[in-house]
Design a protein around this motif. Structure first.
Motif, PDB file in Angstrom:
ATOM      1  N   GLU A   1      13.295  36.818 -16.775  1.00 14.42           N
ATOM      2  CA  GLU A   1      14.565  36.142 -16.490  1.00 14.42           C
ATOM      3  C   GLU A   1      15.525  36.264 -17.669  1.00 14.42           C
ATOM      4  OE1 GLU A   1      16.191  31.654 -15.323  1.00 14.42           O
ATOM      5  OE2 GLU A   1      14.043  32.080 -15.457  1.00 14.42           O
ATOM      6  N   GLN A   2      14.983  36.116 -18.890  1.00 17.41           N
ATOM      7  CA  GLN A   2      15.818  36.204 -20.089  1.00 17.41           C
ATOM      8  C   GLN A   2      16.414  37.594 -20.233  1.00 17.41           C
ATOM      9  OE1 GLN A   2      16.347  33.495 -21.743  1.00 17.41           O
ATOM     10  NE2 GLN A   2      17.544  34.248 -23.465  1.00 17.41           N
TER      11      GLN A   2
ATOM     12  N   THR B   1      20.386  38.510 -20.722  1.00 23.24           N
ATOM     13  CA  THR B   1      20.923  39.227 -21.882  1.00 23.24           C
ATOM     14  C   THR B   1      21.593  40.525 -21.469  1.00 23.24           C
ATOM     15  OG1 THR B   1      18.722  40.186 -22.260  1.00 23.24           O
ATOM     16  CG2 THR B   1      19.307  38.240 -23.546  1.00 23.24           C
TER      17      THR B   1
ATOM     18  N   SER C   1      15.462  41.263 -26.342  1.00 23.69           N
ATOM     19  CA  SER C   1      14.870  40.792 -25.084  1.00 23.69           C
ATOM     20  C   SER C   1      13.939  41.839 -24.495  1.00 23.69           C
ATOM     21  CB  SER C   1      15.973  40.447 -24.079  1.00 23.69           C
ATOM     22  OG  SER C   1      16.723  39.329 -24.517  1.00 23.69           O
TER      23      SER C   1
END
Length: 484
Positions: A406-407, A411, A456
């Motif tokens: 999800e991150q 990003t 990320s």
């Protein structure tokens, strides 16, 4: 040439867009495979695996029939020997003989009882050169059995524990390969981030130069202040310094990656930005099931308890009483000719019970047994705790991995927005309706977004390979990880 890595990130294959011929372009999977094949860590893991294999072969040989040939060939003597006379006097008599012998022994250990079945055949030849006399003595064949009584049976316990240790070593080898993946991924992203920083620095240096040229023209027309020109000149100097620093970081990161992954040669390495694995759905339940089936820790849990039980059995068996029963039967004969030894041999039998019983040991045997039992209980508790830690580690890693997915999407979205914002800000500054301060802010946000995206990606792939390591399961192919 440029390679688009996201909507806002472009990596040049060489400085200022000029590609070199001696360039080695590598993806993350390629770097991982090179490390597994060529790194010192991979060679060490292979050596350990081979060592464990031969230890396993040695263990198995203990349960196979053993055949041994021994003898004295020749047993020649020519000397003087002390001979005690009937009256108690001593005389030294000359001796000149050959006393040769040959023995063939067979033995087979029995794991169920701890005993040993054995067989033997012997032949002895004695030649007296002084008297020109030859004598033969032999056992055509003999069979026997030795059985320890009320003793610790190491063969029985080793047969339970050694297969666990060997299977554990096989899984340790697979884990070492996956650990290499985790480690080399870190070196991969160290170099990738350094290359991204170099590209950013080079691009900023070029763009700052272009904007400074436009600003100088505006300054001559009186549209910008001297302060803005100085600010842009400072930005250009800082960008040039950043290029030098980034080149140094690329060289260091390249050396580290080469050293660990075993990449030989002096070709310039250019890394391709990896994409996230989009079709991987990971649940804690699935990872836990695979981990308890595949990991060496799961085998070690069983082995440690088995070893604790073995130690209790050993303490009980070594209670001071030493007893063994030995029985054999066969035929033997002596003759002046070789073949006569095997003609009508005489039967022989023997039975022996040997024992040693401690009369007073001041509770030493009981203390050893109680200590082993306490250690067994401690091991049970320790294994249960390690299982809980093992489970929690996996659940936490699955949670982190799903968070990283999800991150990464967020990003990537931030990178696209920041890149577009910087492009608009550059155009507005050229048109004269944006201050140098706002342009610098947009520039910093764009750079930070690019670096955040690479960070990320690093977190995502690090978490992915860590999950493979923890479960020894390939989530892309949906199969267990194996190596020959």
């Amino acid at each position: 040439m440029v390679v688009k890595v996201s909507s806002g990130i472009m990596i040049s294959t060489c400085a200022f867009g000029k590609e070199q011929a001696d360039t080695l372009r590598l993806t993350l999977p390629e770097v991982v495979e090179k490390a597994k094949a060529n790194s010192i860590a991979a060679k060490q893991a292979t050596t350990v695996k081979e060592t464990k294999y031969w230890e396993w072969r040695t263990f198995k040989s203990n349960y196979q029939p053993q055949l041994a040939l021994s003898g004295i060939l020749p047993g020649y003597n020519k000397t003087y020997a002390q001979v005690l006379q009937p009256n108690g006097a001593v005389e030294f008599q000359p001796i000149h003989n050959d006393n040769s012998s040959l023995t063939l022994d067979f033995s087979q250990s029995l794991a169920a009882t701890g005993g040993t079945i054995y067989g033997t055949t012997q032949l002895q030849r004695f030649t007296d050169f002084d008297r020109n006399n030859v004598l033969y003595n032999g056992i055509p064949y003999g069979l026997g059995y030795i059985q320890p009584l009320l003793q610790f049976n190491s063969l029985k316990w080793n047969k339970k524990i050694e297969p666990l240790k060997y299977n554990e070593s096989l899984q340790v080898y697979i884990e070492s390969q996956e650990q290499i993946s985790v480690t080399v991924t870190g070196y991969f992203f160290d170099l990738l981030l350094a290359q991204v920083n170099l590209h950013i620095a080079e691009t900023n240096f070029i763009n700052t130069g272009k904007i400074l040229t436009i600003a100088n023209t505006k300054f001559e027309l009186g549209k910008v202040s001297k302060n803005e020109i100085l600010q842009l000149q400072l930005e250009q100097v800082n960008a040039q310094k950043a290029v030098g620093t980034a080149k140094r970081d690329v060289e260091i990161a390249t050396l580290n990656l080469r050293s660990y992954a075993g990449i030989e040669g002096d070709d310039r390495i250019v890394l391709t930005m990896p994409q996230a694995v989009k079709k991987v759905d990971v649940s804690a339940e699935k990872v836990l099931i695979e981990a308890f089936e595949n990991r060496s820790d799961a085998i070690a849990f069983v082995r440690r308890i088995a070893e604790a039980k073995r130690d209790v059995a050993k303490a009980k068996g070594e209670n001071g009483l030493v007893a063994s029963l030995k029985a054999n039967l066969g035929f033997s004969n002596a003759a002046g000719r070789l073949l006569d030894v095997y003609h009508s041999p005489k039967s022989q039998q023997s039975v022996q019970l040997q024992l040693s019983i401690p009369v007073l040991d001041w509770g030493r045997s009981k203390s050893r047994t109680k200590t082993a039992q306490a250690n067994e209980q401690f091991t049970v508790y320790e294994v249960e705790q390690d299982k809980q830690i093992f489970k929690q580690q996996i659940v936490t890693q699955v949670t982190l991995f799903n968070m990283m997915k999800e991150q990464l999407e967020l990003t990537a979205q931030a990178d696209r927005i920041a890149s577009e914002k910087y492009q608009i800000a550059s155009e507005r500054y050229v048109l004269g309706n944006l201050s140098i301060t706002d342009l610098s802010i947009a520039f910093q946000e764009s750079d930070r977004a690019k670096r955040d995206y690479v960070a990320s990606l690093r977190d995502f792939w690090g978490a992915y390979y860590q999950l493979r390591y923890l479960s020894l399961y390939d989530f892309e192919k949906n199969e267990k990880i194996t190596y020959k």
